[in-house]
Scaffold this active site. Structure first.
Site, PDB file in Angstrom:
ATOM      1  N   ARG A 220      -9.038   1.154   8.846  1.00  0.00           N
ATOM      2  CA  ARG A 220      -8.558  -0.169   9.254  1.00  0.00           C
ATOM      3  C   ARG A 220      -9.553  -0.868  10.173  1.00  0.00           C
ATOM      4  O   ARG A 220      -9.274  -1.992  10.610  1.00  0.00           O
ATOM      5  CB  ARG A 220      -7.247   0.021  10.018  1.00  0.00           C
ATOM      6  CG  ARG A 220      -6.011  -0.608   9.375  1.00  0.00           C
ATOM      7  CD  ARG A 220      -4.853  -0.223  10.251  1.00  0.00           C
ATOM      8  NE  ARG A 220      -3.631  -0.903  10.054  1.00  0.00           N
ATOM      9  CZ  ARG A 220      -2.577  -0.398   9.397  1.00  0.00           C
ATOM     10  NH1 ARG A 220      -2.658   0.761   8.788  1.00  0.00           N
ATOM     11  NH2 ARG A 220      -1.458  -1.074   9.367  1.00  0.00           N
TER      12      ARG A 220
ATOM     13  N   LYS B 106       0.837  -1.212   0.000  1.00  0.00           N
ATOM     14  CA  LYS B 106       0.000   0.000   0.000  1.00  0.00           C
ATOM     15  C   LYS B 106       0.872   1.262   0.000  1.00  0.00           C
ATOM     16  O   LYS B 106       0.618   2.191  -0.755  1.00  0.00           O
ATOM     17  CB  LYS B 106      -0.937   0.030   1.223  1.00  0.00           C
ATOM     18  CG  LYS B 106      -1.899  -1.137   1.315  1.00  0.00           C
ATOM     19  CD  LYS B 106      -2.875  -0.982   2.473  1.00  0.00           C
ATOM     20  CE  LYS B 106      -2.225  -0.954   3.848  1.00  0.00           C
ATOM     21  NZ  LYS B 106      -1.521  -2.191   4.229  1.00  0.00           N
TER      22      LYS B 106
HETATM   23  P1  AMP Z   1       1.353   1.032   8.719  1.00  0.00           P
HETATM   24  O1  AMP Z   1       2.504   1.914   8.446  1.00  0.00           O
HETATM   25  O2  AMP Z   1       0.135   1.372   7.891  1.00  0.00           O
HETATM   26  O3  AMP Z   1       1.706  -0.432   8.636  1.00  0.00           O
HETATM   27  O4  AMP Z   1       0.902   1.298  10.238  1.00  0.00           O
HETATM   28  C1  AMP Z   1       1.812   1.067  11.290  1.00  0.00           C
HETATM   29  C2  AMP Z   1       1.071   1.042  12.608  1.00  0.00           C
HETATM   30  O5  AMP Z   1       0.442   2.300  12.844  1.00  0.00           O
HETATM   31  C3  AMP Z   1      -0.047   0.015  12.723  1.00  0.00           C
HETATM   32  O6  AMP Z   1       0.433  -1.292  13.050  1.00  0.00           O
HETATM   33  C4  AMP Z   1      -0.860   0.635  13.865  1.00  0.00           C
HETATM   34  O7  AMP Z   1      -0.194   0.470  15.105  1.00  0.00           O
HETATM   35  C5  AMP Z   1      -0.800   2.121  13.513  1.00  0.00           C
HETATM   36  N1  AMP Z   1      -1.870   2.493  12.558  1.00  0.00           N
HETATM   37  C6  AMP Z   1      -1.719   2.911  11.275  1.00  0.00           C
HETATM   38  N2  AMP Z   1      -2.898   3.173  10.704  1.00  0.00           N
HETATM   39  C7  AMP Z   1      -3.848   2.896  11.644  1.00  0.00           C
HETATM   40  C8  AMP Z   1      -5.256   2.937  11.638  1.00  0.00           C
HETATM   41  N3  AMP Z   1      -5.964   3.297  10.555  1.00  0.00           N
HETATM   42  N4  AMP Z   1      -5.907   2.590  12.792  1.00  0.00           N
HETATM   43  C9  AMP Z   1      -5.215   2.241  13.888  1.00  0.00           C
HETATM   44  N5  AMP Z   1      -3.888   2.143  13.958  1.00  0.00           N
HETATM   45  C10 AMP Z   1      -3.180   2.472  12.835  1.00  0.00           C
END
Ligand code: AMP
Length: 216
Positions: free
Chosen positions: A87, A13
């Protein structure tokens, strides 16, 4: 064009959102990047969410929605590509209501499909440039050889235990969002495997099917 990329951790993504944003002059809105920036800045938000991120737990919906609302406010009418949001079903419902309140809606959701064994492999070999946010894979998309090694970060949530936990959180909390999105938004499934430019081409072809890319 208002777009959301959907899919499990490691589906690509972030990489594809950056490519689409650059190619079509869209803002890239990654909640993960916003949280990591807050942690780096040691802001109140960063202090609150740091342990959740390193454990691979989700940040509470209210906090996450507020971060997105702030960012959308600064974008005004500019198009955007969402990465890592929504999410949860509650976030998806909030987002649709929030956009509708401004007379807007998502034009499309693209779900990136990648087999689970590839996800683990991708995440454990992923490295990020701490300064630019560029995402690399040590084997398939290696960082430039002149990048100072100190800038190349292995995210703490890309370690084996946190990866497993994030994938189970995805199955429990995020996979069910698909049904909500399908009910309200044009939803496309795209094969997320193979060369980065091929995946980008598939995403653009899917969106162009019923939303001329010229309008992006
Ligand atoms: P990502 O970089 O999208 O993999 O997000 C890394 C981390 O940020 C996730 O594992 C969550 O701890 C937090 N996070 C990111 N987006 C969300 C979201 N929409 N809702 C809740 N936690 C989020």
């Amino acid at each position: 064009m208002r777009l959301a990329l959907f899919g499990p951790p490691g589906a690509g993504k972030g990489t594809q959102a950056k490519r689409l944003a650059t190619a079509h002059d869209l803002a890239h809105l990654s909640t993960g990047d916003l949280f990591r920036a807050a942690i780096r800045d040691e802001s109140d938000l960063g202090v609150r969410v740091a342990s959740l991120l390193s454990a691979g737990e989700l940040v509470p919906d209210d906090t996450t929605n507020a971060v997105v609302a702030d960012r959308l406010e600064t974008l005004g009418d500019q198009g955007f590509v969402l990465d890592g949001f929504p999410r949860t079903v509650a976030q998806a419902e909030w987002l649709m209501g929030h956009l509708a309140g401004a007379g807007k809606s998502l034009d499309a959701v693209v779900s990136l499909r990648v087999p689970e064994e590839d996800l683990v492999q991708r995440l454990s070999r992923r490295r990020t440039d701490a300064e630019t946010g560029a995402i690399y894979h040590l084997d398939f998309n290696p960082p430039p050889s002149d990048l100072p090694p100190g800038r190349l970060v292995h995210r703490s949530d890309d370690q084996p235990e946190a990866i497993r936990h994030r994938l189970s959180v995805y199955e429990r909390d995020t996979a069910p969002v698909e049904a909500t999105l399908r009910a309200h938004v044009r939803y496309f499934e795209v094969d997320g495997t193979g060369a980065l430019e091929d995946v980008q081409g598939r995403i653009e072809d899917a969106i162009a099917q019923d939303h001329g890319l010229a309008g992006i």
